[in-house]
Each structure stands twice: as C-alpha cells, then as structure tokens.
Design a protein around this motif. Structure first.
Motif, PDB file in Angstrom:
ATOM      1  N   TYR A 172     173.774   5.210 -82.863  1.00 23.96           N
ATOM      2  CA  TYR A 172     173.700   3.691 -82.395  1.00 23.96           C
ATOM      3  C   TYR A 172     172.669   3.687 -81.145  1.00 23.96           C
ATOM      4  N   ARG A 173     171.819   2.843 -80.888  1.00 24.54           N
ATOM      5  CA  ARG A 173     171.159   2.749 -79.632  1.00 24.54           C
ATOM      6  C   ARG A 173     171.224   1.338 -78.898  1.00 24.54           C
ATOM      7  N   ASP A 174     171.659   1.224 -77.932  1.00 23.60           N
ATOM      8  CA  ASP A 174     172.213   0.161 -77.028  1.00 23.60           C
ATOM      9  C   ASP A 174     172.924  -0.839 -77.793  1.00 23.60           C
ATOM     10  N   GLY A 175     173.890  -0.140 -78.749  1.00 27.10           N
ATOM     11  CA  GLY A 175     174.955  -0.911 -79.530  1.00 27.10           C
ATOM     12  C   GLY A 175     174.134  -1.207 -80.917  1.00 27.10           C
ATOM     13  N   GLY A 232     178.399   1.202 -74.255  1.00 24.88           N
ATOM     14  CA  GLY A 232     178.635   0.762 -75.582  1.00 24.88           C
ATOM     15  C   GLY A 232     177.519  -0.308 -76.184  1.00 24.88           C
ATOM     16  N   GLY A 233     176.421  -0.555 -75.631  1.00 22.91           N
ATOM     17  CA  GLY A 233     175.406  -1.318 -75.725  1.00 22.91           C
ATOM     18  C   GLY A 233     175.945  -2.860 -75.781  1.00 22.91           C
ATOM     19  N   ASN A 246     176.440   6.549 -79.132  1.00 21.93           N
ATOM     20  CA  ASN A 246     175.577   5.501 -78.671  1.00 21.93           C
ATOM     21  C   ASN A 246     174.401   5.890 -77.672  1.00 21.93           C
ATOM     22  N   SER A 252     172.892  -0.380 -84.808  1.00 18.65           N
ATOM     23  CA  SER A 252     172.808   0.656 -85.659  1.00 18.65           C
ATOM     24  C   SER A 252     171.616   1.575 -85.723  1.00 18.65           C
ATOM     25  N   LEU A 291     181.218  -1.617 -83.351  1.00 22.44           N
ATOM     26  CA  LEU A 291     179.903  -0.959 -83.428  1.00 22.44           C
ATOM     27  C   LEU A 291     179.492  -1.514 -84.980  1.00 22.44           C
ATOM     28  N   THR A 293     171.723   5.237 -74.875  1.00 26.71           N
ATOM     29  CA  THR A 293     171.205   4.144 -73.807  1.00 26.71           C
ATOM     30  C   THR A 293     170.035   4.110 -73.530  1.00 26.71           C
TER      31      THR A 293
END
Length: 710
Positions: free
Chosen positions: A142-145, A77-78, A186, A147, A176, A188
């Motif tokens: 999301y990317r690495d938690g 989840g980042g 999400n 937005s 998030l 990663t």
C-alpha cells in the motif's frame, strides 16, 4: 463473436451470511454500550493517569521519528491505522528514513530484511520484482494507505520515494482492504517540509555502480504557506552476473499549500524509469557455478519499467474533534521483459533452455475519504473513523513461451537469439477491476489504561477479464465483509499487552474462490520513558483457506485448500545511548498444509517458509574530537533457516547466515562519507530452486557514498 458470462458471487464462494454480518455489526454498535457498562473506576484506578491530548491533524511527515532516529513512536497507515505504536492492538514495525540511510538500502528487500516476521531474497538472483513475505505469506503493498497490490508482477519500488516504510503484521483487511493474512507493507510518500533543506550525494560501487541523487526543498513565500520539494536519482550499474544491467532514472516533485493552520493540500508527481534485467537465468542444479556465469542469451535479456504517478493528499481539522483526510492517486505503467532461462538438464553438461516474454501496461485510479471524530464520553475517550474508498484498475498483458537451443555449461556458446522466437502468445488478456468500499472503526480509551477497538469493512468488487485469444469475457462480482477487534491494556505508562482478532480476503481469480484468512494474536510492547526504544513480542495463530498459487511449471492456478502458520515474533529497535543503536529481530514460524485436496501434502510445511529467522544490526558512534569528525561503525547479521522449495517438501535449501557492514565518517558537520558492504563474506547458497535450475543468493556489494547537506 464475443461471448460474455456474468458470474454471481455464489458460484465461487458462500456469501457472508446475515448472521455473520449481524454479529460484526452488533459488536461494533455494542461498543457504545460498553462505555455505559464499564465502571468509571476503570479510568480512576489507572496508574499515573494521563490527561487527554489536544486534538490535532498530523500529516504522515509529523508522525515519523525524530530526524536521525531509527525509532518511531507513531503509526500512520495512510490515515487508517494511526496512533501511538504502544496503543495499537497489532504488531507494526516501522523502518525510518534514518535506518534506510544507515544501511544504504537500495531496494525494498534490503529495506525490510532486518524486520521481524519478514523474509526476503528467497528468489535469489531473479530480480524482476520485490520479493518479500510476512509471516509466511506474500504481502500486499500500500502507499499512503491506498492499495498498490501484490508485489509479484509489479514494479520494484524506489526507496528514495518514501519517508518511511511500515509493516503491519497479520490480517488487516478491515483497515487497509484486500490483503493476505500474513501482513501488509505501507509506503509513506515524501512530502514538502517547512523551511529550507538540501542534500546531494554520489555513490560508486562494485558491479560498475555509479549513482547521483538529490533531495531539496524550501518555502516559496514569507508566511510558509507554500512549500516545494524535489527528489531524484540517476543510476548506471550492473549486477553480479553476466549480461546484466541495473539502470534507473527517478524524479519526484511535491508542492504543499497550507491556506490555514487547519488545512493542508499536497500534490506529488513522480516518474520512475528502470532498465535492468529479469535475472541471471538460473544455474545447473547441484553444480557449484560462479555467480558471474551466464547461461541465457546476452542479446535477449531485459526488464523495463516506466511508470508515472500523480498523488493529491488533503487534510483538514474542523476544530470540533472532527477532521478529514483524503488521498487520490493516478498512475500509468508499462513494463516488459524477455529472457532465456535454464529449464532443466539434457544430460551431461548440456542444459535445456526456454524463452519467456511478457509485455504489459495498465492504469490505476485509487482514492479515499476518511472522517475522524474524537470526543470524550465522560472519562472515556472515543475515536470514530469512517471512510469510503474507490479503486479502478485497467491492464493488458501478453505472454510468450517457447523452447530454444541447449547450452553447455562447461563451455557455453550463445546462439545469438535477439528476438522473440514464439510465433504467438499463449496468454493475452485485458483485465478490469473496480472496488468500492466503506469502512468504520470505533475505539474507546478508558483512562489511557484500557483501549478497545473494533472495525468493519465492506468491499464490493467487480472483476472482468477478456481472453483475446478466444475473444471471450468472464466476469464476477464479489461482496466481502471483513472485521477486526483488538484490546490493549496498559500495564504502566510505558508498557502494554494486547490481544486481537482480524480477517483478510483476496479475490485470487475469476475461476477460484476468494482466499480468506484470519489471525489471533497476543502481544507485549515496552517503550522506555525517553522514547528512544521500542521492544515487542507477539504470539500469533493465522490460517488461510482457498490458498491459490500459480504453478511455475504449468502456469495454471492451483488451490492448496487450507494452511496454517503459528509463531512468535520478537523485535527491538533501541538507541541505547548516544553512541549505540540496535535493531534486533527473531521469528519462529510453524507452517502446515492442513487441507490439500488430493495432492497428498497434508501435514507438510509451506514452500519458502523457514522455521527460524533472526537478525541483528548494531551501530557504534565514536564522537569526534578536535579536527576529527564523528565516525559510526555498523555491523549486521541475518540468519535464515532452511526451507522447502515445494509443498511436497522433496527439495530444500540449508540454513544460512549473511553479514553486512557499514562505516561513516563526518569530516565536517554537513558532509558524510559512508561505505556499505552487503554480504560481507560473499556467502553463496541456493535461495530458489526445484524447477529445473538453481538461483543463488545475492553476492557481495560494496558502495561508497559522499553526501553533503546545506
């Protein structure tokens, strides 16, 4: 002369009342009292008590599944929704790198299409964006938690950029940030790994598909404190309809520095350049037309995306139960597309057409700092997470539309349109968004038997939009408080039930109230002792108020009112033996428009939300003997029930089932030859319609990939 109107939050929606804020705060602070009030016997009566694990800082990479496994045990989840998947009081599906490779998923819709609760391909041969819904609603990414935002209108993501993809189902704003109640996705980011690794591949396929790619890295010094990684691909391809192309250049480079055993700093830079088309342009309604037919204009059919992204990720363990993680990302992007599409029927075999053009660019800066503190309060484990987040987006967008000449679908003759026919844009805006947020989550673990958590997040949003056609600016300030609460009860060491409540919020625009959602969920999870499988089931009831959509026919925002989706998700990811691996999913979605103003759609189903979805993928590996290497046979099936094209429920598509297949052979230990077929029997159905044209589902694709690692 430019005019500026400052709009207060109260003009759009009720501010969260003090009593509501106090209620959430009391719940969060009251968790501490729960420790004192809960008898110590709760911890003592847990079957098979488990000692608390040592506290360590794990990067997203170390939280992924074991190499080659489709089963993940941890949620990343980042850095916001972390922990053992069995303990998390939410439904989370993880698509590992191994699963993505086995199915040769080339875009995000293909990555997600075997996940419960997720619907893909409902826009058919409209290929502009990543289209997917979670539990009936468009999902935020999301990317690495951090937005990324709504996927509609954004760049199509390249799966090669990511180590894995997580689907968090249900409202998750407290963890998030802004998101729809159905769920969030999400990504990663790939990071440098310890030690030397290298892989190269080449892929050939139908639709003139040719692709080469690589992924390699190593340590740069003897103590392995500095590592690098380079990943990339070049693709030259077409689609299964006329006047198409699907070209891409992707390059990603990463550098990780580990000055101490407790500290890790990673920098990743990437560039994405996509040159493809916005879609087939549509087909005549009710006429069975070959997919290869094209009724747009070959010389005016383009979709280009160029994006550069720079990311820094820091983690540090202070050694006293306190750890810090931080992510900072900057990106700049330019995208354009223009095409001529079918807009209706002119009678007989003549089709009316229109030309649409869009040019946009923007920058985005996002960052967060998260502090985690773990300690033991007697027999109770405590985990407190506190974070600050910042997001700033600045973008420009111009839209043109004009009607153009008709075309005869029985004998198409193109008009030779090669330039924008519209004399001026009908929409030209500059948009600026700034969000600052603070969030806190408190979790208590009672003897690894009862796990309780509660979270709060406050977002302060400043939005402004300048209409360049009228030289006016509208702005608004929003303050939103969202919360979540969850309870997990471990039936045994390997099984758990959970209950949760969560909220969501999305500012849909400056002239409409924010969209708010909430979800109640009950679930069950089971993971065998060997950890090579995860089975889950959940019942959920989610609602969303002030649902706002852009009507494709008018281009204006429409507010639905209130909608509700209740349903069931079942999912299994299992490596049943060394030879057999299984992914299976089923979802039941009961959607209803509860309130809809004067439109008269109350009681109807939501558009593009099927009642039933199911999928299964099975891999069977035949171990090699003598000079013959391992062989793996894969077969999958995806079922989607019928759904309506509009909220009035006057037009729909039928149910369909699509089969996929895969075969891989390892002639040597480090070499693999893989053949993948998507839509094995070339099923064709209308996936999207109701606005003057039909769009078919994706056709059969065949690819052969030669992969070598060293």
């Amino acid at each position: 002369m430019q005019t500026r109107r400052k709009t207060k939050m109260s003009e759009f929606s009720p501010v969260f009342t003090a009593s509501r804020a106090q209620r959430w705060t009391a719940l969060l602070l009251g968790g501490t009292a729960l420790v004192a009030l809960t008898p110590a016997a709760i911890a003592q009566q847990a079957a098979d008590p488990v000692a608390l694990s040592p506290i360590t800082v794990q990067s997203d990479e170390t939280q992924t599944a074991a190499d080659g496994s489709i089963v993940a045990e941890q949620a990343s989840g980042g850095g916001k929704l972390t922990g053992d998947l069995l303990d998390v009081a939410a439904s989370v599906s993880v698509i590992t790198e191994a699963e993505i490779k086995r199915r040769n998923a080339s875009n995000m819709e293909e990555v997600l299409q075997y996940t419960s609760g997720v619907q893909t391909n409902f826009y058919g041969s409209d290929d502009r964006f990543d289209y997917f819904k979670v539990r009936g609603f468009d999902a935020y990414a999301y990317r690495d938690g951090l937005s990324v935002g709504a996927t509609f209108g954004a760049a199509r993501e390249e799966p090669l950029a990511f180590e894995r993809v997580e689907v968090v189902k249900g409202a998750s704003a407290a963890a998030l940030g802004a998101s729809d109640p159905g769920g969030a996705v999400n990504y990663t980011t790939r990071r440098p790994k310890l030690g030397r690794h290298a892989e190269v591949y080449t892929t050939l396929g139908n639709n003139n598909h040719a692709e080469i790619g690589f992924d390699f890295g190593d340590d740069l010094n003897e103590d392995a404190s500095l590592s690098y990684r380079l990943t990339g691909k070049v693709q030259d391809a077409e689609k299964d309809y006329g006047a198409s192309r699907d070209d891409e250049l992707f390059l990603q480079g990463g550098l990780t520095w580990r000055p101490t055993a407790q500290t890790e700093l990673t920098f990743v830079a990437e560039h994405l350049n996509q040159d493809n088309v916005p879609g087939s342009g549509g087909y005549p309604v009710g006429v069975d037309t070959p997919r290869s037919a094209f009724f747009g204009e070959p010389d005016y059919n383009y979709r280009g995306t160029e994006r550069s992204t720079y990311t820094a990720l820091l983690s540090h363990d202070f050694g006293t139960g306190l750890s810090l993680s931080s992510t900072l990302r900057y990106s700049e992007e330019h995208a354009d597309f223009g095409y001529v599409y079918v807009s209706g029927s002119a009678g007989g075999t003549d089709l009316t057409r229109a030309q649409f053009t869009n040019d946009e660019s923007g920058t985005k800066l996002a960052g967060n700092v998260v502090l985690d503190y773990r300690t033991n309060l007697g027999a109770v484990g405590s985990h407190t997470r506190f974070g600050l987040e910042y997001l700033e987006e600045d973008s420009t967008s111009a839209l043109w539309w004009v009607g153009v000449s008709n075309i005869d679908y029985a004998n198409p003759v193109y008009s030779g349109i090669s330039t924008n026919q519209a004399t001026s844009p009908y929409n030209d805006t500059d948009t600026f968004n700034r969000t600052t947020a603070v969030f806190i989550n408190q979790e208590f673990d009672f003897g690894d038997r009862v796990i309780a958590n509660i979270g709060l997040r406050h977002d302060h949003l400043e939005l402004s939009q300048t209409n360049n056609l009228t030289n006016t600016t509208t702005s608004g300030t929003f303050d939103e408080l969202t919360g979540s609460a969850g309870l997990t009860y471990k039936l045994t060491r390997n099984s758990a039930i959970f209950a949760s409540y969560a909220e969501s919020v999305v500012p849909a625009g400056l002239t409409v109230e924010p969209e708010r959602g909430e979800q109640y969920e009950l679930g069950f999870k089971y993971r065998p002792a060997n950890g090579r499988a995860l089975f889950s089931a959940s019942l959920f009831d989610l609602s969303r108020t002030n649902l706002t959509r852009t009507n494709p026919a008018t281009g204006l925002q429409d507010t639905i009112g209130k909608v509700r989706v209740r349903g069931l998700d079942l999912e299994a990811k299992a490596e049943l033996s060394e030879a057999i691996a299984l992914t299976a999913a089923y979802s039941y979605l009961d959607s209803e428009i509860v309130e809809n103003g004067t439109s008269g759609n109350e009681g109807n189903n939501l558009a593009y939300v099927p009642e039933h979805m199911a999928s299964v993928w099975v891999d069977y590996t035949l171990k090699g003997t003598g000079t013959r290497g391992d062989m793996t046979f894969g077969l999958g099936a995806r079922f989607t029930g019928s759904y309506f094209f509009n909220d009035a429920n006057t037009a729909s598509t039928g149910s369909n089932i699509v089969y996929d297949a895969a075969f891989s052979y390892h002639p040597w230990d480090n070499t693999e030859l893989a053949v993948n077929v998507s839509n094995l029997f070339d099923d064709k159905h209308v996936a999207y319609g109701g606005f003057g044209a039909d769009w078919y589902s994706p056709g059969r694709t065949i690819s052969a990939t030669l992969r070598h690692s060293f």
